[in-house]
Design an enzyme around this catalytic site. Structure first.
Site, mmCIF file in Angstrom:
data_model
loop_
_atom_site.group_PDB
_atom_site.id
_atom_site.type_symbol
_atom_site.label_atom_id
_atom_site.label_comp_id
_atom_site.label_asym_id
_atom_site.label_seq_id
_atom_site.Cartn_x
_atom_site.Cartn_y
_atom_site.Cartn_z
ATOM 1 N N GLU A 1 9.024 -13.976 5.141
ATOM 2 C CA GLU A 1 10.362 -14.217 5.708
ATOM 3 C C GLU A 1 10.627 -13.409 6.985
ATOM 4 O OE1 GLU A 1 13.543 -13.241 3.061
ATOM 5 O OE2 GLU A 1 13.041 -11.115 3.020
ATOM 6 N N GLU B 1 -3.875 -16.863 4.700
ATOM 7 C CA GLU B 1 -3.313 -16.652 6.043
ATOM 8 C C GLU B 1 -3.513 -17.875 6.930
ATOM 9 O OE1 GLU B 1 -1.367 -14.349 7.129
ATOM 10 O OE2 GLU B 1 -1.476 -12.892 5.504
ATOM 11 N N ARG C 1 -7.389 16.613 10.537
ATOM 12 C CA ARG C 1 -7.603 15.194 10.866
ATOM 13 C C ARG C 1 -6.383 14.387 10.436
ATOM 14 N NH1 ARG C 1 -11.260 16.493 14.303
ATOM 15 N NH2 ARG C 1 -13.362 16.890 13.533
ATOM 16 N N GLU C 2 -5.767 13.692 11.386
ATOM 17 C CA GLU C 2 -4.606 12.839 11.097
ATOM 18 C C GLU C 2 -5.121 11.439 10.766
ATOM 19 O OE1 GLU C 2 -2.289 15.486 14.471
ATOM 20 O OE2 GLU C 2 -2.458 13.313 14.755
#
Lengths: 180, 180
Positions: free
Chosen positions: A140, A92, A37-38
């Site tokens: 930035e 955010e 499983r990746e």
């Protein structure tokens, strides 16, 4: 829920970056065989639905290198280490839009790509929003353009695929019900 | 849309797996500085909303190693090389549920994690579905349990977070409107 659990036989860390890591787990399947499983590990993110008093939805346009194009999204961002998700949401909102809010109301959490990643997005509604006198600074390497759109304009952006990500697609159909 | 475009200065392939690859791009930002972008490449996927004549929604429960738990989802799967997405949708419907359909109606495409991955999910509605006499075979490392649920049962699964992924969360609020 652990139905069809795949126990880890071995984990190989393949990549460790600034934001994500990638590992390949060898797992024991329910039938006794093994498989690979990746898995991408991500710190998780928040997204914020914010609507002005005159029912304009606050969106941001930004370039997404993974897609090689800019798309229009609800404000969102990664959770910093040890940061409570509702504080990420407020941060955010302030950084990307210059608005703040009196209350962050939790809507729903969802995994974005359960087939290969552990990223979870926590979705909030910013209640009692107000424009800040001085906007917070963006990271930035972040460049965003602020948009205020009606629900009808947002629908056109979905149709034209300027809006093209899962959280914002979800936000649109959620807002269709909320604003009616 | 190329607003705020980030031109690639250099690409380093960090991992190439069976399903995903990971690369780090050095990019030129709009302000002339450079930054690194960690990007997962994925072949793309489809997901299928399927509803029986008696208004039961067809869902599948499966273990998701990335989340270390099983979740309940609409049928879905990866696009194979050179496979048209609507054929992937039909194949996955047949393999995972034992149902077939007369028509795959395209609903919407969306990027699941535009911050770090290029995965796009194409969402379809299976029209005129019918149970197959002989079910197609699943992949040999795939174990799924089939569920037929009402919209009210699906809502409870969202609340309890048994349904916990973006495409199925989207499907639920889409179905709330479609089935009313």
């Amino acid at each position: 829920m652990k139905k069809f659990e795949e126990k880890t036989v071995q984990t190989n860390l393949e990549f460790s970056g600034r934001i994500i890591t990638l590992q390949v787990d060898e797992v024991l399947l329910p039938n006794g065989k093994t498989a690979k499983r990746e898995i991408v590990k991500h710190p998780g993110a928040v997204a914020v639905i914010a609507v002005t008093d005159d029912k304009k939805i606050i969106l941001v346009e930004q370039y997404r290198k993974a897609l090689e194009r800019s798309i229009i999204e609800i404000p969102a961002g990664k959770i910093e280490p040890n940061e409570a998700p509702e504080l990420t949401a407020l941060r955010e909102l302030e950084e990307e839009t210059g608005y703040t809010c009196a209350n962050m109301k939790f809507i729903q959490s969802f995994a974005t790509s359960p087939g290969f990643a552990d990223e979870i997005i926590h979705l909030y509604m910013a209640e009692d929003i107000a424009k800040m006198e001085q906007a917070s600074a963006l990271d930035e390497d972040e460049f965003v353009e602020l948009l205020h759109v009606s629900l009808e304009e947002m629908e056109q952006m979905v149709i034209s695929q300027q809006i093209f990500d899962a959280k914002t697609a979800f936000a649109y159909i959620w807002l269709k019900d909320y604003l009616k």
